[in-house]
Structure formats: C-alpha cells, structure tokens
Design a protein around this motif. Sequence first.
Motif, mmCIF file in Angstrom:
data_model
loop_
_atom_site.group_PDB
_atom_site.id
_atom_site.type_symbol
_atom_site.label_atom_id
_atom_site.label_comp_id
_atom_site.label_asym_id
_atom_site.label_seq_id
_atom_site.Cartn_x
_atom_site.Cartn_y
_atom_site.Cartn_z
ATOM 1 N N THR A 230 16.817 -21.222 -25.795
ATOM 2 C CA THR A 230 17.877 -22.214 -26.016
ATOM 3 C C THR A 230 17.361 -23.459 -26.751
ATOM 4 O O THR A 230 18.133 -24.350 -27.083
ATOM 5 N N PRO A 232 16.227 -25.463 -29.968
ATOM 6 C CA PRO A 232 16.406 -25.299 -31.417
ATOM 7 C C PRO A 232 15.052 -24.965 -32.060
ATOM 8 O O PRO A 232 14.037 -25.567 -31.712
ATOM 9 N N GLU A 256 22.583 -15.257 -40.497
ATOM 10 C CA GLU A 256 23.159 -15.470 -39.166
ATOM 11 C C GLU A 256 22.053 -15.749 -38.142
ATOM 12 O O GLU A 256 22.145 -16.670 -37.326
ATOM 13 N N GLU A 259 20.654 -19.250 -38.595
ATOM 14 C CA GLU A 259 21.565 -20.283 -38.099
ATOM 15 C C GLU A 259 21.479 -20.375 -36.578
ATOM 16 O O GLU A 259 21.376 -21.466 -36.008
ATOM 17 N N ARG A 260 21.512 -19.203 -35.929
ATOM 18 C CA ARG A 260 21.456 -19.198 -34.462
ATOM 19 C C ARG A 260 20.106 -19.686 -33.955
ATOM 20 O O ARG A 260 20.010 -20.336 -32.913
ATOM 21 N N TYR A 261 19.053 -19.378 -34.692
ATOM 22 C CA TYR A 261 17.706 -19.806 -34.295
ATOM 23 C C TYR A 261 17.614 -21.328 -34.332
ATOM 24 O O TYR A 261 17.097 -21.970 -33.414
ATOM 25 N N LYS A 263 19.998 -23.393 -34.027
ATOM 26 C CA LYS A 263 20.846 -23.991 -32.978
ATOM 27 C C LYS A 263 20.335 -23.696 -31.573
ATOM 28 O O LYS A 263 20.788 -24.288 -30.605
ATOM 29 N N GLY A 264 19.428 -22.716 -31.469
ATOM 30 C CA GLY A 264 18.955 -22.319 -30.142
ATOM 31 C C GLY A 264 19.905 -21.370 -29.440
ATOM 32 O O GLY A 264 20.098 -21.462 -28.231
ATOM 33 N N THR A 265 20.519 -20.473 -30.194
ATOM 34 C CA THR A 265 21.416 -19.503 -29.552
ATOM 35 C C THR A 265 20.937 -18.063 -29.751
ATOM 36 O O THR A 265 21.711 -17.125 -29.570
ATOM 37 N N VAL A 266 19.690 -17.910 -30.123
ATOM 38 C CA VAL A 266 19.125 -16.559 -30.183
ATOM 39 C C VAL A 266 17.656 -16.632 -29.769
ATOM 40 O O VAL A 266 16.955 -17.603 -30.080
#
Length: 333
Positions: A230, A232, A256, A259-261, A263-266
Amino acid sequence: MIKRILTGDRPTGQLHLGHYVGSLQNRVKLQHEYDTYVLIADVQALTDNFEHPEMLEANIFEVALDYLAVGIDPEKTKIVVQSMVPELAELTIYFMNLVTVATLERNPTVKEEIKQRNFVKGVPVGFWSYPISQAADITIFKADLVPVGEDQLPMIEQAREIVRRFNRLYAKVLIEPKAMLGAMARLPGTDGGAKMSKSLGNCIYLGDSPETVRKRVMSMFTDPKRIHPTDPGTVEGNPVFTYHDVFNPDKGEVEELKERYRKGTVGDVEVKQRLYDALNHFLTPIRERRAEYAANPKRVYEIIMEGTRRGRELARATMEEVRTAMKIGYRFG
Ligand code: ATP
Ligand code: MG
C-alpha cells in the motif's frame, strides 16, 4: 555492394536477456539485409579466464545453441570461432603499433571491468589490451556495422581510430565500423545493478527453465523504499518495470501496473507475476528451438565449422591486402 555485420559474444556462459535486447535482436532482424558474421570470442574469453580454459569448449556449444534458438539463420549468418581464425592474432600484433598505452588506459569499460574482476596478481596484458584484438575482429571481416550493447561503444571508437591510422599510414584497405545499439543499450541485472552480465551472476538466461525464470523474477530487486503493497512506489529505475517495458508486449497492462504501483494499489508480487508471464511467453519458443538443436549436436557443429571456414576465407583475403598495404607481403624468390 551488400554491407556487412560483425559482432560477437564471449563463451563464458550461456546468453541472457541483456544479450538479446542489446545485440541478438538486431542481428536476427538484420541478417537478411546484411552479410552477417557472428564471432564466438573464445580468445577474448581467455583474457580473464586463462586459468580455466577447459570451460570454453562447452560454452562455445551453448552460445551457438543460443544463437540458433533466437533465430540466427545458419543459411544467412556465419558463426565463427575466434581461435580457429589465427589471422586475427596476426592482425592484432600489427594493430598494437597503432595504439598508445595512454589510450588503452583511458578506456572506461576496461577500467570498470578491471575493478569488477579484481585480478589478484595484477591486470594481465591480454585483458588490458583486448580492445585491440577486438578491433582486429571487426576489421578483418571488413564490417560496416557492429550491433552491440552500450558497454562496447569505447571498443568501437578504438577500432575506428585504428582504422583511420592504418588507412592513413599504409593504404585505404580497412573499413571504419559503426556501432548499432539495441532496443535497450544496457539492460540492468536482476539485482538492480547497472548491467546484466554473465560474470556478475545477475542474469536471466535465454535457456532458463520456467521454474528458474520464476525464481529469478520473484527475487528481483524492486523499489527498496517500499515496504508494504500500500506504499506508493517508484517506477523509474525499478528493474522490474524496466523489464516490463522491454519484454511485456501488452503496453496497456504495463501502464496500468505503473499507475497502481505509484498509488500503492498493487503489490510487488503481482507486478512480478505478470512479468514472469510475459517473459515466459517470450522465452517459450526460444527454449523449444534450443532443445531441438541441443538434441542434434552434430548439426550444430556442422554449422559452426561451415561458418568458421567462410570466416577464415574472408580473413585470409583481408590479410593479403593488409600485408601488401604494409609492404610486408614479401615475394622472395
Ligand atoms: P562477460 O561478463 O563474460 O563479459 P557479458 O554478459 O558482458 O559477459 P559479452 O559476451 O561480454 O557478455 O557481451 C556480448 C554482447 O552483449 C556485447 O555486445 C554486449 O554489449 C552485449 N551485452 C551484454 N550484456 C548486456 C546488457 N546487460 N545489456 C545490453 N547489452 C549487453
Ligand atoms: Mg562483457
């Protein structure tokens, strides 16, 4: 007249992803347009492996397998074993007169490699002067173009200087070669180091099994500052994303993930899993072709011997011209 390519690899081990994006990919692509010679540089490999010459023979075979596996076409490309063209040693000796000690000492790649190798008994003259023998490799085949990784640029520059000196001093016999960089001039290692390199043990080899590739990908260096999925993360300079950029053909997926990396969503695990899938997709046909040739060593050796025969023929012809230009093509009696 059809232009010529010369490039090569040291038989110090199997070839890896860095070789592919740095040089092999261009060779495969250009072999239909250029008269292509690929040198398995066993003499150069000896310069820092002279205590273990016994490993060369098996590695010559492995490198030839890698060439054929990635699509080097033996009908187009001549695979040449360096030590079997002794004219290369002769040209190296003549070239030694055209290079100063100061120039050799300035070569940034050799400097870096000397540091890495940590020669305990001092730097062997053979290693330190390998840019000269490499200039002989390139010019004896009268190559116009040399597809290489970035670390080799100083070598090509050295070869160009030697050619200019030779042609000015004696006669215009040799061709000034140009370097050609690959899709990725310098692929980083799985450890995040500046260069994937056989001698550094940070490689994914073209012949690695799916299990090995998975292990190497899963243990890859990523953003060291990121602890939880989680957090960034940083994409730039992160080797996992560098590999995604080069080897994952699904650009949408890569964007994709980035971007998620950020933001800390992957998590790293998912990013690596997707990289493994992309790499495996890329490596599967290479692995299969490699296995086919490995099952038929007689054919591989025939290809090597025929390529070497043709390479030597060309080298002999160049040496006739070189000796004549240097006025040492004596015809006594
Ligand atoms: P060694 O560690 O024994 O020197 P190496 O991995 O550097 O091995 P070489 O046989 O010296 O491989 O290099 C062969 C060719 O592959 C050269 O043109 C070199 O520039 C290119 N190459 C090697 N590693 C990379 C890399 N990581 N990225 C891009 N090109 C590379
Ligand atoms: Mg090298």
